[in-house]
Scaffold this active site. Sequence first.
Site, PDB file in Angstrom:
ATOM      1  N   LYS A  84     -62.206 -32.395  15.240  1.00 46.96           N
ATOM      2  CA  LYS A  84     -62.532 -33.247  14.092  1.00 46.96           C
ATOM      3  C   LYS A  84     -61.532 -33.045  12.946  1.00 46.96           C
ATOM      4  O   LYS A  84     -60.745 -32.080  12.962  1.00 46.96           O
ATOM      5  CB  LYS A  84     -63.966 -32.934  13.655  1.00 46.96           C
ATOM      6  CG  LYS A  84     -65.023 -33.287  14.715  1.00 46.96           C
ATOM      7  CD  LYS A  84     -66.441 -33.011  14.203  1.00 46.96           C
ATOM      8  CE  LYS A  84     -67.497 -33.400  15.223  1.00 46.96           C
ATOM      9  NZ  LYS A  84     -68.880 -33.189  14.690  1.00 46.96           N
TER      10      LYS A  84
ATOM     11  N   HIS B 288     -66.467 -31.908  18.509  1.00 43.40           N
ATOM     12  CA  HIS B 288     -67.535 -32.636  19.206  1.00 43.40           C
ATOM     13  C   HIS B 288     -67.420 -32.347  20.692  1.00 43.40           C
ATOM     14  O   HIS B 288     -66.305 -32.212  21.211  1.00 43.40           O
ATOM     15  CB  HIS B 288     -67.382 -34.153  18.996  1.00 43.40           C
ATOM     16  CG  HIS B 288     -68.214 -34.951  19.963  1.00 43.40           C
ATOM     17  ND1 HIS B 288     -69.545 -35.232  19.727  1.00 43.40           N
ATOM     18  CD2 HIS B 288     -67.932 -35.457  21.195  1.00 43.40           C
ATOM     19  CE1 HIS B 288     -70.039 -35.889  20.774  1.00 43.40           C
ATOM     20  NE2 HIS B 288     -69.076 -36.040  21.674  1.00 43.40           N
TER      21      HIS B 288
ATOM     22  N   THR C 106     -74.418 -26.407  16.595  1.00 42.56           N
ATOM     23  CA  THR C 106     -74.013 -27.478  15.665  1.00 42.56           C
ATOM     24  C   THR C 106     -73.763 -26.919  14.260  1.00 42.56           C
ATOM     25  O   THR C 106     -72.794 -27.289  13.605  1.00 42.56           O
ATOM     26  CB  THR C 106     -75.131 -28.546  15.589  1.00 42.56           C
ATOM     27  OG1 THR C 106     -75.462 -28.952  16.920  1.00 42.56           O
ATOM     28  CG2 THR C 106     -74.693 -29.745  14.785  1.00 42.56           C
TER      29      THR C 106
ATOM     30  N   PHE D 285     -77.918 -38.495   7.983  1.00 41.37           N
ATOM     31  CA  PHE D 285     -76.540 -38.019   7.790  1.00 41.37           C
ATOM     32  C   PHE D 285     -75.492 -38.977   8.363  1.00 41.37           C
ATOM     33  O   PHE D 285     -74.305 -38.693   8.314  1.00 41.37           O
ATOM     34  CB  PHE D 285     -76.368 -36.625   8.416  1.00 41.37           C
ATOM     35  CG  PHE D 285     -76.680 -36.537   9.890  1.00 41.37           C
ATOM     36  CD1 PHE D 285     -75.772 -36.974  10.848  1.00 41.37           C
ATOM     37  CD2 PHE D 285     -77.888 -36.010  10.331  1.00 41.37           C
ATOM     38  CE1 PHE D 285     -76.037 -36.886  12.204  1.00 41.37           C
ATOM     39  CE2 PHE D 285     -78.170 -35.912  11.694  1.00 41.37           C
ATOM     40  CZ  PHE D 285     -77.241 -36.366  12.634  1.00 41.37           C
TER      41      PHE D 285
ATOM     42  N   ARG E 160     -66.937 -23.089  16.618  1.00 38.66           N
ATOM     43  CA  ARG E 160     -67.559 -23.432  15.330  1.00 38.66           C
ATOM     44  C   ARG E 160     -67.735 -22.189  14.447  1.00 38.66           C
ATOM     45  O   ARG E 160     -67.537 -22.270  13.232  1.00 38.66           O
ATOM     46  CB  ARG E 160     -68.877 -24.158  15.572  1.00 38.66           C
ATOM     47  CG  ARG E 160     -68.631 -25.635  15.949  1.00 38.66           C
ATOM     48  CD  ARG E 160     -69.872 -26.306  16.448  1.00 38.66           C
ATOM     49  NE  ARG E 160     -69.736 -27.765  16.483  1.00 38.66           N
ATOM     50  CZ  ARG E 160     -70.575 -28.557  17.145  1.00 38.66           C
ATOM     51  NH1 ARG E 160     -71.606 -28.047  17.806  1.00 38.66           N
ATOM     52  NH2 ARG E 160     -70.392 -29.869  17.129  1.00 38.66           N
TER      53      ARG E 160
ATOM     54  N   GLU F 128     -68.648 -41.640  26.887  1.00 37.27           N
ATOM     55  CA  GLU F 128     -67.744 -41.249  25.804  1.00 37.27           C
ATOM     56  C   GLU F 128     -66.283 -41.250  26.255  1.00 37.27           C
ATOM     57  O   GLU F 128     -65.398 -41.645  25.503  1.00 37.27           O
ATOM     58  CB  GLU F 128     -68.140 -39.860  25.271  1.00 37.27           C
ATOM     59  CG  GLU F 128     -69.497 -39.893  24.571  1.00 37.27           C
ATOM     60  CD  GLU F 128     -69.928 -38.539  24.024  1.00 37.27           C
ATOM     61  OE1 GLU F 128     -69.204 -37.539  24.201  1.00 37.27           O
ATOM     62  OE2 GLU F 128     -70.999 -38.499  23.397  1.00 37.27           O
TER      63      GLU F 128
ATOM     64  N   TYR G  92     -70.869 -42.871  17.349  1.00 42.34           N
ATOM     65  CA  TYR G  92     -72.087 -42.145  16.947  1.00 42.34           C
ATOM     66  C   TYR G  92     -73.294 -43.080  16.829  1.00 42.34           C
ATOM     67  O   TYR G  92     -74.247 -42.755  16.117  1.00 42.34           O
ATOM     68  CB  TYR G  92     -71.847 -41.412  15.632  1.00 42.34           C
ATOM     69  CG  TYR G  92     -71.103 -40.092  15.788  1.00 42.34           C
ATOM     70  CD1 TYR G  92     -71.656 -39.045  16.535  1.00 42.34           C
ATOM     71  CD2 TYR G  92     -69.874 -39.865  15.200  1.00 42.34           C
ATOM     72  CE1 TYR G  92     -70.998 -37.825  16.682  1.00 42.34           C
ATOM     73  CE2 TYR G  92     -69.209 -38.649  15.339  1.00 42.34           C
ATOM     74  CZ  TYR G  92     -69.784 -37.638  16.085  1.00 42.34           C
ATOM     75  OH  TYR G  92     -69.140 -36.431  16.223  1.00 42.34           O
TER      76      TYR G  92
ATOM     77  N   ASN H 125     -67.909 -29.612  11.194  1.00 34.36           N
ATOM     78  CA  ASN H 125     -68.138 -28.540  12.170  1.00 34.36           C
ATOM     79  C   ASN H 125     -67.104 -28.509  13.312  1.00 34.36           C
ATOM     80  O   ASN H 125     -67.411 -28.082  14.420  1.00 34.36           O
ATOM     81  CB  ASN H 125     -69.581 -28.563  12.687  1.00 34.36           C
ATOM     82  CG  ASN H 125     -69.911 -29.820  13.443  1.00 34.36           C
ATOM     83  OD1 ASN H 125     -69.069 -30.706  13.577  1.00 34.36           O
ATOM     84  ND2 ASN H 125     -71.120 -29.908  13.965  1.00 34.36           N
TER      85      ASN H 125
ATOM     86  N   ARG I 120     -69.639 -26.836  25.793  1.00 31.61           N
ATOM     87  CA  ARG I 120     -70.655 -26.618  24.740  1.00 31.61           C
ATOM     88  C   ARG I 120     -70.742 -25.124  24.407  1.00 31.61           C
ATOM     89  O   ARG I 120     -70.931 -24.755  23.253  1.00 31.61           O
ATOM     90  CB  ARG I 120     -72.030 -27.137  25.169  1.00 31.61           C
ATOM     91  CG  ARG I 120     -72.114 -28.623  25.486  1.00 31.61           C
ATOM     92  CD  ARG I 120     -72.289 -29.551  24.337  1.00 31.61           C
ATOM     93  NE  ARG I 120     -73.369 -29.270  23.431  1.00 31.61           N
ATOM     94  CZ  ARG I 120     -73.649 -30.050  22.372  1.00 31.61           C
ATOM     95  NH1 ARG I 120     -72.916 -31.141  22.123  1.00 31.61           N
ATOM     96  NH2 ARG I 120     -74.619 -29.757  21.560  1.00 31.61           N
TER      97      ARG I 120
HETATM   98  N1  UDP Z   1     -74.603 -33.622  11.774  1.00 28.91           N
HETATM   99  C1  UDP Z   1     -74.691 -33.527  10.408  1.00 28.91           C
HETATM  100  N2  UDP Z   1     -75.862 -33.083   9.844  1.00 28.91           N
HETATM  101  C2  UDP Z   1     -76.929 -32.696  10.598  1.00 28.91           C
HETATM  102  C3  UDP Z   1     -76.833 -32.795  11.992  1.00 28.91           C
HETATM  103  C4  UDP Z   1     -75.657 -33.260  12.562  1.00 28.91           C
HETATM  104  O1  UDP Z   1     -73.733 -33.862   9.711  1.00 28.91           O
HETATM  105  O2  UDP Z   1     -77.954 -32.298  10.029  1.00 28.91           O
HETATM  106  C5  UDP Z   1     -73.361 -34.116  12.375  1.00 28.91           C
HETATM  107  C6  UDP Z   1     -72.502 -32.967  12.902  1.00 28.91           C
HETATM  108  O3  UDP Z   1     -71.132 -33.281  12.669  1.00 28.91           O
HETATM  109  C7  UDP Z   1     -72.806 -33.008  14.393  1.00 28.91           C
HETATM  110  C8  UDP Z   1     -72.978 -34.516  14.636  1.00 28.91           C
HETATM  111  O4  UDP Z   1     -73.643 -34.966  13.472  1.00 28.91           O
HETATM  112  O5  UDP Z   1     -71.782 -32.420  15.148  1.00 28.91           O
HETATM  113  C9  UDP Z   1     -73.784 -34.881  15.861  1.00 28.91           C
HETATM  114  O6  UDP Z   1     -75.011 -34.190  15.827  1.00 28.91           O
HETATM  115  P1  UDP Z   1     -75.617 -33.530  17.158  1.00 28.91           P
HETATM  116  O7  UDP Z   1     -77.016 -33.143  16.827  1.00 28.91           O
HETATM  117  O8  UDP Z   1     -75.377 -34.453  18.311  1.00 28.91           O
HETATM  118  O9  UDP Z   1     -74.779 -32.178  17.291  1.00 28.91           O
HETATM  119  P2  UDP Z   1     -73.617 -31.715  18.304  1.00 28.91           P
HETATM  120  O10 UDP Z   1     -73.921 -32.296  19.654  1.00 28.91           O
HETATM  121  O11 UDP Z   1     -72.322 -32.215  17.718  1.00 28.91           O
HETATM  122  O12 UDP Z   1     -73.696 -30.210  18.290  1.00 28.91           O
END
Ligand code: UDP
Length: 137
Positions: free
Chosen positions: A11, A117, A93, A59, A104, A128, A51, A114, A87
């Site tokens: 990112k 992705h 996250t 958010f 992260r 994707e 997204y 963070n 992952r």
């Molecule tokens: N995100 C955020 N605030 C939150 C939760 C998620 O800004 O409270 C953003 C963050 O960049 C995250 C993305 O939304 O990586 C997608 O969220 P997801 O729950 O799918 O998390 P990931 O799979 O990226 O760990």
Amino acid sequence: MAIERTLSIIKPDAVAKNVIGQIYSRFEGAGLKIVAARMTQLSREQAEGFYAAHKERGFFKDLVDFMVSGPVMIQALEGENAVAAHRDLMGATDPKKAEKGTIRADFADSIDANAVHGSDAVDAAKVEIAYFFPEAK
Ligand code: UDP
């Protein structure tokens, strides 16, 4: 063990920190091959489409603003259990909750910025990867 593919995005925050190489080394160290890659600046339309599943979340707008704030490095990774392996490398996250030694924990500043992705399932990875690499076989 299944050979899978997953989509990874470095990112804008991590690209700005100049740690693409360090993150690629972690992929390679975990046996994940980079099978497609492109550095690009996402348009709002591309970020919103990517997204779309999060459209109703509070958010969403901030997430899109962040994802278009600078260049991103997008790659498809291939290897054994690639989705879960990737992952695991990423960590939780929220970087505050991410295990020590994860991408992260080491490179991300907040739950919004963070660093990376990663697809969360094989089916999602197919969609994707096709979104960014329609030519990928
Ligand atoms: N995100 C955020 N605030 C939150 C939760 C998620 O800004 O409270 C953003 C963050 O960049 C995250 C993305 O939304 O990586 C997608 O969220 P997801 O729950 O799918 O998390 P990931 O799979 O990226 O760990």
